[in-house]
Design a protein around this motif. Sequence first.
Motif, PDB file in Angstrom:
ATOM      1  N   VAL A 269       0.822  -1.194   0.000  1.00  0.00           N
ATOM      2  CA  VAL A 269       0.000   0.000   0.000  1.00  0.00           C
ATOM      3  C   VAL A 269       0.868   1.260   0.000  1.00  0.00           C
ATOM      4  N   THR A 270       1.920   1.264   0.792  1.00  0.00           N
ATOM      5  CA  THR A 270       2.723   2.486   0.939  1.00  0.00           C
ATOM      6  C   THR A 270       3.384   2.899  -0.371  1.00  0.00           C
ATOM      7  N   THR A 271       3.855   1.937  -1.138  1.00  0.00           N
ATOM      8  CA  THR A 271       4.471   2.258  -2.424  1.00  0.00           C
ATOM      9  C   THR A 271       3.416   2.787  -3.385  1.00  0.00           C
ATOM     10  N   TRP A 272       2.256   2.124  -3.433  1.00  0.00           N
ATOM     11  CA  TRP A 272       1.159   2.597  -4.282  1.00  0.00           C
ATOM     12  C   TRP A 272       0.786   4.026  -3.920  1.00  0.00           C
ATOM     13  N   LEU A 273       0.633   4.300  -2.618  1.00  0.00           N
ATOM     14  CA  LEU A 273       0.218   5.627  -2.166  1.00  0.00           C
ATOM     15  C   LEU A 273       1.225   6.693  -2.597  1.00  0.00           C
ATOM     16  N   ALA A 274       2.499   6.431  -2.399  1.00  0.00           N
ATOM     17  CA  ALA A 274       3.516   7.403  -2.812  1.00  0.00           C
ATOM     18  C   ALA A 274       3.456   7.622  -4.327  1.00  0.00           C
ATOM     19  N   ASN A 275       3.296   6.551  -5.096  1.00  0.00           N
ATOM     20  CA  ASN A 275       3.197   6.677  -6.553  1.00  0.00           C
ATOM     21  C   ASN A 275       2.018   7.558  -6.947  1.00  0.00           C
ATOM     22  N   GLU A 276       0.864   7.318  -6.349  1.00  0.00           N
ATOM     23  CA  GLU A 276      -0.355   8.043  -6.716  1.00  0.00           C
ATOM     24  C   GLU A 276      -0.363   9.480  -6.180  1.00  0.00           C
ATOM     25  N   LEU A 277      -0.004   9.644  -4.919  1.00  0.00           N
ATOM     26  CA  LEU A 277      -0.057  10.963  -4.285  1.00  0.00           C
ATOM     27  C   LEU A 277       0.906  11.944  -4.938  1.00  0.00           C
ATOM     28  N   TYR A 278       2.078  11.468  -5.283  1.00  0.00           N
ATOM     29  CA  TYR A 278       3.108  12.348  -5.838  1.00  0.00           C
ATOM     30  C   TYR A 278       3.225  12.237  -7.355  1.00  0.00           C
ATOM     31  N   GLU A 279       2.267  11.548  -7.984  1.00  0.00           N
ATOM     32  CA  GLU A 279       2.268  11.473  -9.449  1.00  0.00           C
ATOM     33  C   GLU A 279       2.270  12.895 -10.016  1.00  0.00           C
ATOM     34  N   GLY A 280       3.142  13.136 -10.954  1.00  0.00           N
ATOM     35  CA  GLY A 280       3.250  14.454 -11.578  1.00  0.00           C
ATOM     36  C   GLY A 280       4.269  15.369 -10.931  1.00  0.00           C
ATOM     37  N   TRP A 281       5.006  14.894  -9.931  1.00  0.00           N
ATOM     38  CA  TRP A 281       5.984  15.742  -9.229  1.00  0.00           C
ATOM     39  C   TRP A 281       7.033  16.292 -10.176  1.00  0.00           C
ATOM     40  N   GLU A 282       7.409  15.500 -11.191  1.00  0.00           N
ATOM     41  CA  GLU A 282       8.469  15.934 -12.100  1.00  0.00           C
ATOM     42  C   GLU A 282       8.050  17.138 -12.944  1.00  0.00           C
ATOM     43  N   THR A 283       6.743  17.357 -13.094  1.00  0.00           N
ATOM     44  CA  THR A 283       6.257  18.516 -13.848  1.00  0.00           C
ATOM     45  C   THR A 283       5.771  19.625 -12.925  1.00  0.00           C
ATOM     46  N   GLY A 284       5.814  19.373 -11.609  1.00  0.00           N
ATOM     47  CA  GLY A 284       5.321  20.359 -10.647  1.00  0.00           C
ATOM     48  C   GLY A 284       3.807  20.360 -10.523  1.00  0.00           C
ATOM     49  N   ASN A 285       3.167  19.304 -10.998  1.00  0.00           N
ATOM     50  CA  ASN A 285       1.716  19.214 -10.984  1.00  0.00           C
ATOM     51  C   ASN A 285       1.273  17.922 -10.300  1.00  0.00           C
ATOM     52  N   MET A 286       1.626  17.801  -9.015  1.00  0.00           N
ATOM     53  CA  MET A 286       1.344  16.569  -8.267  1.00  0.00           C
ATOM     54  C   MET A 286      -0.143  16.406  -7.984  1.00  0.00           C
ATOM     55  N   CYS A 287      -0.554  15.156  -7.929  1.00  0.00           N
ATOM     56  CA  CYS A 287      -1.920  14.831  -7.537  1.00  0.00           C
ATOM     57  C   CYS A 287      -2.228  15.445  -6.168  1.00  0.00           C
ATOM     58  N   ALA A 288      -1.270  15.382  -5.264  1.00  0.00           N
ATOM     59  CA  ALA A 288      -1.463  15.907  -3.905  1.00  0.00           C
ATOM     60  C   ALA A 288      -1.879  17.374  -3.904  1.00  0.00           C
ATOM     61  N   ASP A 289      -1.510  18.111  -4.934  1.00  0.00           N
ATOM     62  CA  ASP A 289      -1.815  19.542  -5.014  1.00  0.00           C
ATOM     63  C   ASP A 289      -3.096  19.844  -5.787  1.00  0.00           C
ATOM     64  N   GLN A 290      -3.716  18.829  -6.361  1.00  0.00           N
ATOM     65  CA  GLN A 290      -4.913  19.024  -7.182  1.00  0.00           C
ATOM     66  C   GLN A 290      -6.155  18.646  -6.381  1.00  0.00           C
ATOM     67  N   PRO A 291      -7.086  19.579  -6.208  1.00  0.00           N
ATOM     68  CA  PRO A 291      -8.301  19.280  -5.445  1.00  0.00           C
ATOM     69  C   PRO A 291      -9.037  18.069  -6.012  1.00  0.00           C
TER      70      PRO A 291
END
Length: 182
Positions: free
Chosen positions: A89-111
């Motif tokens: 679960v922890t690896t999946w969560l990090a992958n999903e939550l921080y998806e888009g970090w390389e472009t500065g458009n992470m899921c974590a930052d999108q409502p």
Amino acid sequence: MAQGQLIFISGGVRSGKSAYAESVVRAAGSARKVYIASGQAYDEEMKKRIERHRLDRFQDGWHTIEQAYRMESVLEKLQPEDMVLWDCVTTWLANELYEGWETGNMCADQPGCMEEKWNGLQQSILAMLHTVDLLTVVSNEVLDDFVRDELYQSWLGRIHIWLVQQADQAIEMENGLAFRRK
């Protein structure tokens, strides 16, 4: 509809949780053993590790599904009566939550982005339980992980609470010892 058994195993890094989870699946029956792996190869070293683990599992009779994102994609690859281990679960969560970090458009930052992924995960797990005989889910403890981010820890806690509520058994690992919590 038939309901498969859900076992949730949590523990600290190097607690023995993954090895214990593998032993649970092996002991559960002679059906196909499926390992859902959430790791990603970001560099050559990780690529080699993933390949080594895949080969080791194959030689031990496991069918591996590499699924770093979108667990709903796993459903079409499962067969009735499969014995499934999802690590983790922890690896999946990090992958999903921080998806888009390389472009500065992470899921974590999108409502609403993580809520959508969370709903998809819940539906995927429930659908898996209506297909397979056993789903064993592994996760690191909320405060014993490599990510020290409050948002990450909050989501991991939320996921853990739901998994424990759904689980037929909830097990906590400490130093290679299993403690049944549910």
